[in-house]
Design a protein around this motif. Structure first.
Motif, short mmCIF file in Angstrom:
data_model
loop_
_atom_site.label_atom_id
_atom_site.label_comp_id
_atom_site.label_asym_id
_atom_site.label_seq_id
_atom_site.Cartn_x
_atom_site.Cartn_y
_atom_site.Cartn_z
N ILE A 9 0.84 -1.20 0.00
CA ILE A 9 0.00 0.00 0.00
C ILE A 9 0.88 1.25 0.00
N ASN A 10 1.94 1.25 0.80
CA ASN A 10 2.85 2.39 0.84
C ASN A 10 3.53 2.61 -0.51
N GLU A 23 -3.75 11.46 3.59
CA GLU A 23 -4.45 10.64 2.62
C GLU A 23 -3.93 9.21 2.64
N ARG A 24 -2.61 9.06 2.83
CA ARG A 24 -2.02 7.72 2.92
C ARG A 24 -2.60 6.97 4.12
N VAL A 69 -6.65 2.20 -6.33
CA VAL A 69 -6.95 3.49 -6.96
C VAL A 69 -8.30 4.01 -6.47
N ASN A 70 -9.30 3.13 -6.39
CA ASN A 70 -10.62 3.54 -5.88
C ASN A 70 -10.53 4.03 -4.45
N ILE A 71 -9.78 3.32 -3.63
CA ILE A 71 -9.62 3.73 -2.22
C ILE A 71 -8.88 5.07 -2.15
N LEU A 72 -7.85 5.24 -2.98
CA LEU A 72 -7.09 6.49 -3.00
C LEU A 72 -7.96 7.66 -3.44
N TYR A 78 -12.39 12.64 0.31
CA TYR A 78 -12.73 12.84 1.73
C TYR A 78 -11.93 14.01 2.30
N HIS A 79 -10.63 14.03 2.03
CA HIS A 79 -9.79 15.10 2.59
C HIS A 79 -10.08 16.45 1.94
N THR A 80 -10.35 16.47 0.66
CA THR A 80 -10.71 17.72 0.00
C THR A 80 -12.01 18.28 0.57
#
Length: 133
Positions: A9-10, A23-24, A69-72, A78-80
């Motif tokens: 993931i990293n 976001e990570r 990619v979907n999770i990212l 979410y953060h925006t």
């Protein structure tokens, strides 16, 4: 989560240069949440606990680039959204009317303090003079 999953993931997040640390973290939490939900659903359907191989299959299915990619994208949205809402709330609460309210409150507090200080000096002068005589 094992180290190899965490590293994968990293590394995925590192390949996408625009991923912030927050976001990570959200990507990792969302991956774990999705994995937990998938395992719970599978256990409920099966009626017994999952074998290590079944857990590994679920984990491998979720570790595909498409899912990450979907999770990212979800984490970035979410953060925006969170940043925009916090900024709007901050701007709403710190408008010009709030500034003038603070100014008038400070002026009133200083006036009250000055009156108390003057009364203290007047009463203190009489008290000290009565002690000395």
């Amino acid at each position: 989560m094992d180290k190899s999953t965490f590293d994968k993931i990293n590394n995925f997040c590192d390949r996408h240069k625009s991923v912030s640390d927050a976001e990570r973290d959200t990507v990792i939490r969302k991956f774990l949440e999705t994995m937990f939900n998938a395992m719970t659903t599978k256990e409920t359907q099966k009626g017994s606990s999952l074998s290590p191989r079944e857990i590994k299959d679920i984990q491998d299915a979720l570790l595909t680039d498409v899912n990450l990619v979907n999770i990212l994208v979800a984490a970035q949205q979410y953060h925006t959204t969170s940043e925009d809402l916090l900024l709007q709330k901050f701007q709403k609460n710190n408008g010009k009317s709030n500034f003038w309210h603070s100014v008038w409150t400070s002026i009133a507090a200083n006036a009250i303090y000055s009156v108390v200080l003057i009364l203290g000096f007047i009463l203190g002068k009489d008290l000290i003079s009565s002690w000395l005589s």
